[in-house]
Design a protein around this motif. Structure first.
Motif, PDB file in Angstrom:
ATOM      1  N   ASN A 149     -27.877  22.498 -11.132  1.00 49.47           N
ATOM      2  CA  ASN A 149     -27.047  21.510 -11.826  1.00 49.47           C
ATOM      3  C   ASN A 149     -26.013  20.906 -10.895  1.00 49.47           C
ATOM      4  O   ASN A 149     -25.794  19.701 -10.895  1.00 49.47           O
ATOM      5  N   LEU A 150     -25.400  21.762 -10.102  1.00 50.12           N
ATOM      6  CA  LEU A 150     -24.377  21.258  -9.188  1.00 50.12           C
ATOM      7  C   LEU A 150     -25.011  20.339  -8.142  1.00 50.12           C
ATOM      8  O   LEU A 150     -24.423  19.320  -7.764  1.00 50.12           O
ATOM      9  N   GLY A 151     -26.201  20.674  -7.718  1.00 55.82           N
ATOM     10  CA  GLY A 151     -26.926  19.830  -6.763  1.00 55.82           C
ATOM     11  C   GLY A 151     -27.214  18.456  -7.344  1.00 55.82           C
ATOM     12  O   GLY A 151     -27.028  17.437  -6.685  1.00 55.82           O
ATOM     13  N   THR A 152     -27.662  18.433  -8.609  1.00 56.68           N
ATOM     14  CA  THR A 152     -27.925  17.152  -9.286  1.00 56.68           C
ATOM     15  C   THR A 152     -26.625  16.361  -9.409  1.00 56.68           C
ATOM     16  O   THR A 152     -26.608  15.148  -9.207  1.00 56.68           O
ATOM     17  N   ALA A 153     -25.568  17.072  -9.752  1.00 56.86           N
ATOM     18  CA  ALA A 153     -24.283  16.411  -9.963  1.00 56.86           C
ATOM     19  C   ALA A 153     -23.776  15.751  -8.682  1.00 56.86           C
ATOM     20  O   ALA A 153     -23.163  14.697  -8.724  1.00 56.86           O
ATOM     21  N   LEU A 154     -24.075  16.381  -7.556  1.00 56.71           N
ATOM     22  CA  LEU A 154     -23.570  15.850  -6.292  1.00 56.71           C
ATOM     23  C   LEU A 154     -24.529  14.871  -5.620  1.00 56.71           C
ATOM     24  O   LEU A 154     -24.226  14.352  -4.550  1.00 56.71           O
ATOM     25  N   SER A 155     -25.668  14.626  -6.261  1.00 60.13           N
ATOM     26  CA  SER A 155     -26.708  13.838  -5.586  1.00 60.13           C
ATOM     27  C   SER A 155     -26.243  12.436  -5.199  1.00 60.13           C
ATOM     28  O   SER A 155     -26.777  11.845  -4.266  1.00 60.13           O
ATOM     29  N   LEU A 156     -25.272  11.917  -5.891  1.00 62.74           N
ATOM     30  CA  LEU A 156     -24.792  10.567  -5.567  1.00 62.74           C
ATOM     31  C   LEU A 156     -24.052  10.529  -4.226  1.00 62.74           C
ATOM     32  O   LEU A 156     -23.860   9.459  -3.650  1.00 62.74           O
TER      33      LEU A 156
END
Lengths: 435, 284
Positions: free
Chosen positions: B88-95
């Motif tokens: 989840n944190l990875g997805t959140a930081l993908s930007l």
């Protein structure tokens, strides 16, 4: 009906089948004078995707004038045929005369011929008599921007909510203040209107639709390197997603939308500081046993029962919630926890009667809840504050657990004999025979 | 409990994304330990899995442009310990991949405790920016459970050598993984390191020479010797997983060997940011 495709177009056709297979189990093929179309419905029938290939897309296209050719095929069968089209030089498709088989011939390199007959599941056709003509809101943009939007969310995400405003668009995977699972990551992405090729919002609105189907459609747009066009009116009326490619391919995806009023809301959705439960577990136990007065015990019981009622009703329609009834309107984030509190104090007496009628269950669940709090170290962390007078369950996790306890309550009663459950149900009969 | 941090340097932000991506390849959830002078991320899958123990140490004063934290027990050693789902944190930081202008991290309580990630990224097509906000659900670990989530200590190794180019090692260990279940790390104080894989049919040795010696802790018996040697045999799959998970393009890696006990790998991303891993020894 007979048609022939060259190698390059076969790849495009295969991509279309692959993309449709992402959300539908059946493939509806219809051929008429204008061209051939592929259609599929998603299992919940909330979305229909139509890929229309015009006559000019085919090298050779024959269809009887008076005859309407349509059939329903199994998607998996079609997918296996079109899985690998790297070496295909020519593709012939035909619906056999007796309409029981659909023939696909792939002529590959090195004089290889792959001949497949797919039996027709049904002579069925679906139509979607809807055209995106009079929609007031239009958003068009390249497939890249939509891919970036979809990448912003978890791959398993089911629905997204699009808040279209005059100058910007907000894409979320939740509705503000809505009830969400404790493991759910809320995400939102805000984009400016000028990032899109065309952005026309006449009526600001907020729609919720499926993401999986949009992603499948996006995959095809990426293969064609074309832009996507979203057209919609408002929540409740369908959203149209369109792709067109050189007048040869016209795709439209129609999805039903959900209005945000249909989700259940939290009472208290205000941001607050994270607190840690610092009291050790044993002292908490003592406090709960001694200091909770009768009155609040009653409220507690009532609350427990309400939780059960809330959790066992399948529908999330607001009229079923007692507290919403009394306050006669849904509590939005702005109205903080007051309604629920107020409610309980007003209607305690009436709830007392209910709790007298079925005391065993509520006492049981009550006891289990306390027991649970004392033993399980994972539950009693974080936001829970045990020393408050009003023991209102705040976190949804505990409500869920109460539900679990009430369903399996017999397992926690003293009469329960923990025997290993047998794997085959037939043993029950054998036992009664021997006795 | 309060925690706020902000990053503004695009390079730092990209690095931060790589660190989280590295962790998400290793474990489903990681423990984030926030204190005044250090931020740790510990990825420790349950025993029995192939994933190695990896932890990341960040010096917040250098890394974050703004950093405030207020832990429980403010008098002595305030901490916040969170359990975060890495994916989840990875997805959140993908930007953070495309030209971010700032990234804010904040601990919030929105129905349940969340780590709010707020990213503002510029776009190519317009002069205005795109803004993403994610509420990553986290578990706040209570103080009584802190002893279970202690940050691993850096072990004392007999020999620590600086090994160049971990990309080369990654390819090598990936190949050796298919041949032998274990790999022996052998090093001498003369600056030589050998990676030895033994099978019934062959022995494959890769030699690195003239390496820089980082530290040396000779045992009592070794002090009289001219060359001090250290060797340790570790699980090849575990080692390969560490190298394949490593997302950061770094050129140097320090490799510490404690005789027949463990191997400690350390990647120094920049001053104040290090990735550590411990690989336990296996019997052949």
């Amino acid at each position: 009906m007979k048609s022939t495709l060259d190698g390059g177009n076969t790849k495009v056709f295969a991509k279309a089948v692959q993309s449709l297979s992402k959300f539908g189990g059946d493939l509806f093929i219809e051929a008429n004078i204008d061209g051939m179309q592929l259609r599929t419905l998603n299992p919940t029938k909330s979305a229909v995707g139509t890929y229309r290939f015009s006559r000019s897309f085919f090298d050779c296209y024959e269809v009887d004038q008076n005859e309407e050719s349509f059939c329903k095929l199994d998607m998996r069968a079609c997918l296996t045929v079109f899985r690998n089209t790297k070496q295909v030089e020519r593709c012939d498709m035909a619906l056999l005369n007796d309409r029981t088989k659909f023939q696909i011939q792939l002529k590959c390199q090195h004089e290889t011929l792959k001949n497949t007959f797919i039996s027709v599941d049904d002579e069925e056709n679906i139509t979607a008599e809807m055209a995106p003509e009079n929609n007031c809101n239009t958003i068009c943009g390249s497939h890249k921007i939509f891919t970036e939007i979809s990448n912003n969310f978890n791959p398993a995400e089911e629905e997204i909510t699009l808040e279209a405003q005059e100058k910007k668009v907000n894409v979320k995977n939740y509705v503000e203040g809505s009830r969400v699972n404790e493991k759910f990551m809320r995400s939102q992405l805000q984009l400016n209107a000028d990032e899109f090729e065309k952005y026309k919002i006449e009526k600001e609105t907020c729609i919720t639709f499926c993401l999986k189907e949009l992603r499948a459609f996006l995959m095809f747009a990426e293969a064609l390197n074309e832009s996507l066009c979203l057209q919609f009116d408002g929540a409740g009326s369908p959203v149209f997603v369109g792709i067109s490619h050189r007048d040869e391919i016209n795709c439209i995806l129609i999805m039903s939308t959900l209005s945000p009023e249909e989700v259940s809301f939290y009472d208290n959705c205000q941001e607050s500081e994270v607190q840690e439960c610092t009291t050790s577990k044993t002292s908490q136990k003592r406090k709960l046993k001694t200091s909770v007065p009768n009155q609040s015990k009653n409220i507690r019981r009532v609350m427990d029962q309400k939780c059960i009622a809330e959790d066992t009703t399948l529908s999330n329609s607001s009229s079923l919630f007692g507290f919403v009834n009394n306050s006669s309107k849904r509590s939005y984030p702005s109205s903080v926890a007051v309604p629920r509190n107020l409610n309980t104090s007003v209607s305690t007496s009436s709830f007392d009667e209910i709790s007298l009628l079925t005391p065993a269950l509520s006492v049981e669940t009550n006891r289990m809840q306390m027991f649970d709090k004392n033993v399980d170290p994972v539950v009693s962390k974080g936001v829970h504050n045990g020393d408050n007078d009003d023991c209102i369950p705040e976190s949804p996790k505990r409500e869920g657990r109460t539900n679990l306890r009430s369903i399996f309550s017999r397992c926690f009663q003293s009469t329960y004999v923990p025997v290993e459950p047998s794997t085959s149900g037939q043993i029950f009969a054998l036992d009664s025979d021997t006795e | 409990m309060k925690f706020r941090a902000m990053m503004q340097d695009p390079e730092y932000m990209r690095e931060f994304l790589y660190i989280i991506q590295t962790l998400s390849k290793l474990a489903k959830a990681c423990v984030m330990k926030i204190s005044m002078d250090k931020v740790y991320f510990v990825a420790n899958e349950e025993s029995g899995s192939t994933a190695p123990l990896v932890w990341v140490e960040i010096d917040p004063k250098q890394y974050f442009a703004e950093y405030t934290m207020q832990g429980v027990d403010s008098e002595n050693d305030p901490h916040i310990v969170l359990n975060i789902p890495t994916l989840n944190l990875g997805t959140a930081l993908s930007l953070l991949r495309n030209n971010p202008s700032y990234c804010k991290l904040k601990l919030t309580n929105l129905q349940f405790p969340c780590l709010t990630v707020d990213i503002d990224a510029a776009t190519k097509s317009s002069d205005k920016s795109r803004r993403a906000m994610h509420h990553v659900p986290v578990d706040v670990i209570p103080r009584c459970d802190w002893p279970h989530f202690a940050v691993p200590t850096i072990p004392e190794c007999k020999l620590v050598l600086n090994v160049p180019s971990n990309r080369l090692i990654r390819g090598l260990i990936d190949k050796i993984k298919n041949l032998s279940p274990t790999i022996i790390f052998y090093a001498t104080s003369a600056g030589e390191m050998n990676l030895v894989a033994e099978t019934d049919m062959a022995t494959i040795t890769t030699r690195y020479q003239n390496l820089e010696l980082h530290t040396i802790n000779p045992s009592d018996g070794d002090k009289s010797k001219e060359h001090i040697e250290a060797s340790c045999s570790v699980d090849c799959k575990k080692t390969a997983l560490f190298f394949s998970a490593l997302q950061i393009p770094s050129t140097e890696l320090s490799c510490g060997i404690a005789d027949d006990r463990l191997i400690h790998l350390e990647v120094n991303v920049r001053d104040g940011v290090t990735i550590h891993s411990k690989l336990p020894a296996v019997c052949i």
